[in-house]
Scaffold this motif. Structure first.
Motif, short mmCIF file in Angstrom:
data_model
loop_
_atom_site.label_atom_id
_atom_site.label_comp_id
_atom_site.label_asym_id
_atom_site.label_seq_id
_atom_site.Cartn_x
_atom_site.Cartn_y
_atom_site.Cartn_z
N THR A 14 0.87 -1.17 0.00
CA THR A 14 0.00 0.00 0.00
C THR A 14 0.91 1.22 0.00
OG1 THR A 14 -0.13 0.42 2.39
CG2 THR A 14 -1.59 -1.29 1.48
N ARG A 16 1.35 3.16 2.26
CA ARG A 16 1.91 3.31 3.60
C ARG A 16 2.86 2.17 4.00
NH1 ARG A 16 -1.10 7.18 6.64
NH2 ARG A 16 -2.83 8.02 5.41
N THR A 17 3.11 1.23 3.09
CA THR A 17 4.04 0.14 3.39
C THR A 17 5.40 0.71 3.78
OG1 THR A 17 2.93 -1.45 1.93
CG2 THR A 17 5.26 -1.83 2.38
N ARG A 18 5.96 0.18 4.86
CA ARG A 18 7.23 0.68 5.39
C ARG A 18 8.42 -0.08 4.80
NH1 ARG A 18 5.92 1.56 11.88
NH2 ARG A 18 4.37 3.24 11.60
N THR A 44 8.14 5.23 3.55
CA THR A 44 6.96 4.50 3.10
C THR A 44 7.07 4.31 1.59
OG1 THR A 44 5.74 6.54 2.68
CG2 THR A 44 5.55 5.58 4.91
N LEU A 278 -0.02 11.84 2.35
CA LEU A 278 0.51 10.54 2.75
C LEU A 278 1.83 10.71 3.50
CD1 LEU A 278 -0.05 8.62 -0.60
CD2 LEU A 278 -1.33 8.26 1.53
N PRO A 279 2.09 9.88 4.50
CA PRO A 279 3.40 9.93 5.14
C PRO A 279 4.48 9.43 4.20
CG PRO A 279 2.16 8.03 5.93
CD PRO A 279 1.22 8.83 5.07
N TRP A 282 8.81 7.10 8.25
CA TRP A 282 8.22 6.50 9.45
C TRP A 282 9.29 6.34 10.54
CZ3 TRP A 282 9.93 1.46 10.78
CH2 TRP A 282 10.66 0.79 9.79
#
Length: 282
Positions: A14, A16-18, A44, A278-279, A282
């Motif tokens: 996604t 936001r996947t780290r 991300t 979106l970030p 992280w």
């Protein structure tokens, strides 16, 4: 951006996947670097796009088998000669999947292991703008008969789904972060009042005499606006720029001027919706 959109469509990531992005990444007998110096950074997937991290893209793409990534790029039109009725059209180069190694997948994932024309690239980016549906490119509105007898034009353009509408929307939001001040590499490509989605590009060029990388570059920027209701897709390529050049810093402002002129000429209003937020780390 094609690789990450495919990964999202396949349900493997996604925005936001780290991802832990190291300083460099050994792959087989080569070492992959980012264009900017850094120690370990935590991005991300949206940050990988916003910061244009080759290493982050390679790490994300490892969730694909070779054939999976090849299939998506094939559907995006890479390796296919566009039927525009002109002999100058080229098929570029998408290596056959049977020849792929882990290094091939790595370099293809961030764009170095393929060769594409500007027409192929804008058509692929336009598929994201068009909700994940690829439309074969045309230079003729309506229809015309080319010199070889083939019929070309918008009336006979084909349409095929590459990624889902949901994956296309998610990718567009990540591309918005590229033009977001403080987050992306190309705030100079943004247009005040509009949501603009884009992506930088830098490619090494092959010399005609040595048939090897000759040290020259092509820098590019492609995208669309409004990002949440696209009306125009624009792709700018600058061949062999002089001095220090980059996709965001050199091609981005040209992209902005062209896109702003189109939005003004055709009286496209801003969508007045909240921009993507979106970030990126992280």
């Amino acid at each position: 951006v094609l690789t990450t959109s495919a990964l999202i469509d396949a349900g493997k990531v996604t925005p936001r996947t780290r991802i832990r992005v190291p300083q460099n990444l050994p792959v087989m007998d080569r070492v992959i670097h980012d264009y900017f110096q850094h120690d370990l950074i935590k991005l991300t997937l949206a940050g990988v796009i916003a910061k244009s991290s080759n290493i982050g893209t390679v790490l994300a793409a490892r969730q694909f088998e070779h054939a999976e990534l090849w299939s998506y790029l094939d559907r995006f039109g890479l390796g296919h000669k566009p039927n525009i009725g002109m002999p100058i059209a080229t098929r570029g180069l998408l290596p056959p999947v049977s020849s792929w190694t882990d290094l091939t997948q790595a370099t293809v994932a961030f764009g170095q292991g393929v060769s594409v024309s500007a027409l192929q690239m804008i058509s692929a980016v336009n598929a994201i703008a068009n909700g994940g549906e690829y439309i074969s490119p045309s230079l003729v509105q309506g229809r015309a008969t080319a010199g070889d007898g083939s019929v070309v034009g918008t009336d006979v353009a084909s349409r095929s789904r590459v990624i889902s509408p949901q994956a296309a929307r998610a990718t567009a939001k990540m591309m918005e972060m590229v033009t977001t001040e403080g987050a992306g590499t190309a705030p100079g490509a943004g247009i005040a009042g509009y949501r603009v989605a884009g992506k930088t590009g830098t490619a090494q060029q092959v010399g005609s005499k040595c048939t090897c990388y000759d040290g020259s570059l092509a820098v590019s920027f492609g995208g669309f606006a409004p990002a949440d209701d696209p009306r125009f897709t624009v792709y700018v390529v600058i061949q062999k720029p002089k001095g220090t050049a980059s996709g965001g810093g050199t091609a981005g402002p040209v992209f902005r001027k062209i896109l702003a002129a189109l939005l003004q000429k055709y009286a496209v209003p801003p969508t007045n919706t909240p921009p993507a937020a979106l970030p990126v780390e992280w």
